[in-house]
Motif scaffolding. Structure first.
Motif, PDB file in Angstrom:
ATOM      1  N   THR A   1      -2.287  15.746  -3.074  1.00  0.00           N
ATOM      2  CA  THR A   1      -1.383  16.871  -2.991  1.00  0.00           C
ATOM      3  C   THR A   1      -0.178  16.468  -2.166  1.00  0.00           C
ATOM      4  O   THR A   1      -0.334  15.932  -1.086  1.00  0.00           O
ATOM      5  N   GLY A   2       0.984  16.720  -2.670  1.00  0.00           N
ATOM      6  CA  GLY A   2       2.184  16.350  -1.901  1.00  0.00           C
ATOM      7  C   GLY A   2       2.788  15.047  -2.378  1.00  0.00           C
ATOM      8  O   GLY A   2       3.945  14.779  -2.119  1.00  0.00           O
ATOM      9  N   ALA A   3       2.021  14.210  -3.082  1.00  0.00           N
ATOM     10  CA  ALA A   3       2.575  12.954  -3.580  1.00  0.00           C
ATOM     11  C   ALA A   3       3.246  13.227  -4.914  1.00  0.00           C
ATOM     12  O   ALA A   3       2.685  12.986  -5.974  1.00  0.00           O
ATOM     13  N   GLN A   4       4.465  13.830  -4.832  1.00  0.00           N
ATOM     14  CA  GLN A   4       5.126  14.243  -6.062  1.00  0.00           C
ATOM     15  C   GLN A   4       5.897  13.106  -6.711  1.00  0.00           C
ATOM     16  O   GLN A   4       6.374  13.227  -7.821  1.00  0.00           O
ATOM     17  N   GLN A   5       6.035  12.039  -5.978  1.00  0.00           N
ATOM     18  CA  GLN A   5       6.777  10.902  -6.513  1.00  0.00           C
ATOM     19  C   GLN A   5       6.075   9.616  -6.129  1.00  0.00           C
ATOM     20  O   GLN A   5       5.438   9.549  -5.076  1.00  0.00           O
ATOM     21  N   SER A   6       6.213   8.624  -6.959  1.00  0.00           N
ATOM     22  CA  SER A   6       5.670   7.321  -6.594  1.00  0.00           C
ATOM     23  C   SER A   6       6.541   6.732  -5.497  1.00  0.00           C
ATOM     24  O   SER A   6       7.764   6.923  -5.479  1.00  0.00           O
ATOM     25  N   ARG A   7       5.901   6.027  -4.569  1.00  0.00           N
ATOM     26  CA  ARG A   7       6.686   5.432  -3.477  1.00  0.00           C
ATOM     27  C   ARG A   7       6.209   4.012  -3.208  1.00  0.00           C
ATOM     28  O   ARG A   7       5.007   3.725  -3.214  1.00  0.00           O
ATOM     29  N   LEU A   8       7.160   3.130  -2.984  1.00  0.00           N
ATOM     30  CA  LEU A   8       6.811   1.746  -2.669  1.00  0.00           C
ATOM     31  C   LEU A   8       6.219   1.665  -1.264  1.00  0.00           C
ATOM     32  O   LEU A   8       6.660   2.368  -0.363  1.00  0.00           O
ATOM     33  N   GLY A   9       5.211   0.810  -1.108  1.00  0.00           N
ATOM     34  CA  GLY A   9       4.712   0.542   0.232  1.00  0.00           C
ATOM     35  C   GLY A   9       5.480  -0.616   0.851  1.00  0.00           C
ATOM     36  O   GLY A   9       6.314  -1.250   0.204  1.00  0.00           O
ATOM     37  N   LYS A  10       5.211  -0.864   2.125  1.00  0.00           N
ATOM     38  CA  LYS A  10       5.914  -1.939   2.836  1.00  0.00           C
ATOM     39  C   LYS A  10       5.683  -3.297   2.181  1.00  0.00           C
ATOM     40  O   LYS A  10       6.568  -4.143   2.168  1.00  0.00           O
TER      41      LYS A  10
ATOM     42  N   LEU B   1       2.374   4.390  13.328  1.00  0.00           N
ATOM     43  CA  LEU B   1       2.130   5.177  12.114  1.00  0.00           C
ATOM     44  C   LEU B   1       0.956   6.130  12.328  1.00  0.00           C
ATOM     45  O   LEU B   1      -0.065   5.731  12.876  1.00  0.00           O
ATOM     46  N   PRO B   2       1.089   7.398  11.846  1.00  0.00           N
ATOM     47  CA  PRO B   2      -0.067   8.300  11.913  1.00  0.00           C
ATOM     48  C   PRO B   2      -1.189   7.723  11.037  1.00  0.00           C
ATOM     49  O   PRO B   2      -0.919   7.193   9.963  1.00  0.00           O
ATOM     50  N   HIS B   3      -2.435   7.810  11.521  1.00  0.00           N
ATOM     51  CA  HIS B   3      -3.555   7.179  10.818  1.00  0.00           C
ATOM     52  C   HIS B   3      -3.650   7.540   9.351  1.00  0.00           C
ATOM     53  O   HIS B   3      -3.893   6.691   8.501  1.00  0.00           O
ATOM     54  N   ASP B   4      -3.421   8.835   9.035  1.00  0.00           N
ATOM     55  CA  ASP B   4      -3.618   9.234   7.643  1.00  0.00           C
ATOM     56  C   ASP B   4      -2.481   8.781   6.735  1.00  0.00           C
ATOM     57  O   ASP B   4      -2.538   8.943   5.524  1.00  0.00           O
ATOM     58  N   LEU B   5      -1.429   8.219   7.322  1.00  0.00           N
ATOM     59  CA  LEU B   5      -0.316   7.754   6.488  1.00  0.00           C
ATOM     60  C   LEU B   5      -0.268   6.234   6.359  1.00  0.00           C
ATOM     61  O   LEU B   5       0.506   5.696   5.575  1.00  0.00           O
ATOM     62  N   ILE B   6      -1.094   5.545   7.169  1.00  0.00           N
ATOM     63  CA  ILE B   6      -0.995   4.090   7.225  1.00  0.00           C
ATOM     64  C   ILE B   6      -1.127   3.453   5.843  1.00  0.00           C
ATOM     65  O   ILE B   6      -0.309   2.638   5.437  1.00  0.00           O
TER      66      ILE B   6
ATOM     67  N   LEU C   1       1.721   1.320   3.871  1.00  0.00           N
ATOM     68  CA  LEU C   1       1.588  -0.119   3.633  1.00  0.00           C
ATOM     69  C   LEU C   1       1.526  -0.460   2.151  1.00  0.00           C
ATOM     70  O   LEU C   1       2.165  -1.403   1.689  1.00  0.00           O
ATOM     71  N   PHE C   2       0.743   0.318   1.436  1.00  0.00           N
ATOM     72  CA  PHE C   2       0.435  -0.110   0.066  1.00  0.00           C
ATOM     73  C   PHE C   2       1.123   0.736  -1.013  1.00  0.00           C
ATOM     74  O   PHE C   2       1.060   0.428  -2.187  1.00  0.00           O
TER      75      PHE C   2
END
Ligand SMILES: [Zn+2]
Length: 558
Positions: free
Chosen positions: A308-317, A290-295, A299-300
């Motif tokens: 910016t760019g988080a236009q939708q909620s997303r489940l983490g692992k 995983l790229p560091h800035d996306l870890i 995960l969470f």
């Protein structure tokens, strides 16, 4: 009647290699034994006394049959370009080379296309007849059982249909020699009586049938769960498996340790499958990929508008693995910030998505894995010590493949089954020589590397054939070994191939010949062998014709 002659047997003799230092003898790719007939005779006698002559005959016939089938493969491989009859004689000639019996052809008619076969051979010096006479004296029935098995197995494999050989005369019955006749099974009136000796015992058949059913059910279940079975028999493997079994009944956090490619994810899946969470999800994350800035968002999870760019909620692992198992591979690669968050998740049993101040309860069994020394990473300040202690509650070390070579065979068997199904291929297995090479290789890439090699072997091997050394990667070549071959007179000679060159150098040094004398002798021999054909002589010596002429002239001038 004209006498039938065998072709030269150099090609067969060259297949025999004695590797004394390795403790091995080879016939091509098959491992052979030089074994006392007295010992084999004792085994035969004990079999007869414990299970009776009928069962013994069946066992020995089938043993010989298996050996004949193997030798038929050699015939196809090395005598494919000779006449049908000469190719077929590989069998009788190998039977002699292997020291079983002297075989003289009396009559031979064969045609593969129509399936016609009619052969008669004379047997002398049969080992089986000798040991039988010694142990039991004269017999009313022929006794060369394993040899009849061989003749039938060899010919059946060669012809591609069942050819039954029978001893019409046997020395042990008071005849002058053993005489065998082979014809297609259906042409024998008493076919069924003889054919039973080629079939495995009905009780055994039943057991094998049951075992096949179990295997079938097991693979079906395996396919359903998409989980390759954990395979191994070695002590190190068993220990790790045992620890995993025990952990599966609890919800303890497990830390899997071991080199890259030892199968950590497979152990994690097995743990999940054996646990009460098996109906829940199994989610695997490779922290190093995983790229560091996306870890952290991976995960969470992320709440809409968190950045910016988080236009939708997303489940983490973690949320995806709720109710199941989360496998964090290469956990040692997590950056320190993510480590702190991970620690809190483990301690509190709840997560917080990025950009969210709500906490969410989660129920996840964590399995972490690493191939680095985490305690050292702690000392070097790269890994949080409090997280290390949380993860290191139940460490399980999976040993590298080179420390559990007894697992190679069962692993190869399991991989063959899997890759044959995957590539819709049938292969017989790996040859003895291939297996030896696999066992000699140190496997730096562990199970994953073995998988790659076997998959390649399955693809390259001919349909219904064997995986041979040449089908493996070049770095898993046969180990360098000095070997000896047998000459026509039967004496052992050091191999003339490069690995045998040390022996040649040794012999030359000991002979006291000067370099010039040696060269002169070699030139003379090459010219003699090619009857004065200079181009041919040059080829023998690895020279060009002008180079040879120059050397010959220099020799004359001296
Ligand atoms: Zn006999």
């Amino acid at each position: 009647m004209t006498t039938i002659r065998y072709p030269e047997s150099n090609d067969l003799r060259e297949l025999v290699r004695f590797c004394e230092n390795d403790g091995t003898i080879w016939l091509g790719e098959s491992r052979m034994l030089l074994m006392h007939t007295a010992a084999l005779g004792a085994l035969r006698k004990e079999l007869i006394q414990s299970v009776g002559p009928d069962h013994t005959r069946r066992i020995l016939t089938r043993m010989g049959y298996a050996s004949g089938v193997r030798d038929a493969e050699i015939a196809k491989r090395i005598r494919g370009n000779l006449s049908l009859q000469d190719a077929f004689f590989t069998g009788p000639q190998l039977h002699m080379l292997e020291g079983i019996v002297r075989v003289t052809p009396i009559r031979l008619e064969m045609d593969i296309a129509s399936g016609h076969f009619d052969g008669e051979f004379l047997w002398e010096n049969s080992w089986e007849e000798e040991v039988h006479m010694k142990d039991f004296g004269q017999s009313t029935e022929p006794v060369c059982w394993s040899q009849i098995g061989y003749a039938s197995g060899y010919t059946s494999a060669f012809m591609g249909k069942f050819i039954l050989f029978k001893e019409t005369e046997c020395l042990a019955c008071g005849h002058n020699a053993c005489r065998i006749v082979g014809k297609p099974l259906e042409e024998w009136e008493d076919a069924s009586e003889h054919a039973t000796y080629f079939q495995s015992d009905s009780m055994l058949n039943h057991l094998i049938e049951l075992r096949n059913q179990v295997d079938y059910l097991r693979t079906t279940i395996t396919q359903n769960t998409l989980t390759p079975q954990l395979v191994g028999v070695s002590k190190g493997f068993k220990q790790a498996q045992d620890l995993i079994n025990k952990a599966s009944r609890t919800s303890v956090t497990v830390l899997l340790l071991g080199e890259t490619g030892v199968g950590k994810e497979r152990f994690a899946r097995a743990l999940h499958q054996d646990s009460e969470r098996r109906q829940g999800p199994f989610v695997a994350v490779n922290c190093a990929a995983l790229p560091h800035d996306l870890i952290e968002s991976e995960l969470f999870g992320v709440e809409k508008g968190a950045f910016t760019g988080a236009q939708q909620s997303r489940l983490g692992k973690f949320e995806r693995a709720d109710g199941g198992t989360l496998f964090l591979d290469e956990v040692g690669e997590l950056p320190l910030a993510a480590q702190a968050k991970l620690l809190r998740v483990i301690q509190e049993g709840e997560i917080e998505r990025l950009g969210d101040d709500r906490t969410r309860k989660i129920n996840v069994r964590l399995v972490a894995a690493t191939n680095v020394d985490l305690s050292r990473a702690v000392r070097e300040g790269k890994f949080r010590s409090d997280l290390f202690y949380r993860l290191n509650v139940y460490p399980v070390t999976i040993p590298p493949l080179r420390e559990r070579m007894t697992d190679i065979q069962p692993l190869v068997d399991a991989m063959l089954a899997r890759f044959c199904a995957l590539h819709e291929k049938r292969v017989q297995g790996v040859t003895d020589k291939t297996l030896q090479a696999l066992k000699n290789y140190p496997w730096p890439g562990n199970i994953r590397e073995l998988e790659n090699v076997i998959e390649r072997g399955v693809i390259l091997a001919p349909q219904d054939g064997w995986i041979e050394l040449e089908h493996l990667f070049a770095n898993i070549a046969a180990p360098e070994q000095s070997s000896s071959a047998i000459s026509a007179s039967g004496s052992l000679q050091a191999d003339a191939s490069p690995e045998g060159s040390a022996a040649i150098i040794e012999a030359v040094m000991a002979s006291g010949l000067s370099l010039e004398q040696l060269e002169s002798a070699l030139l003379d021999e090459a010219v003699k062998r090619t009857s004065g054909n200079l181009a041919g002589a040059a080829r023998l010596l690895g020279l060009t014709r002008p180079q040879l002429q120059y050397r010959l002239k220099r020799k004359e001038d001296d």
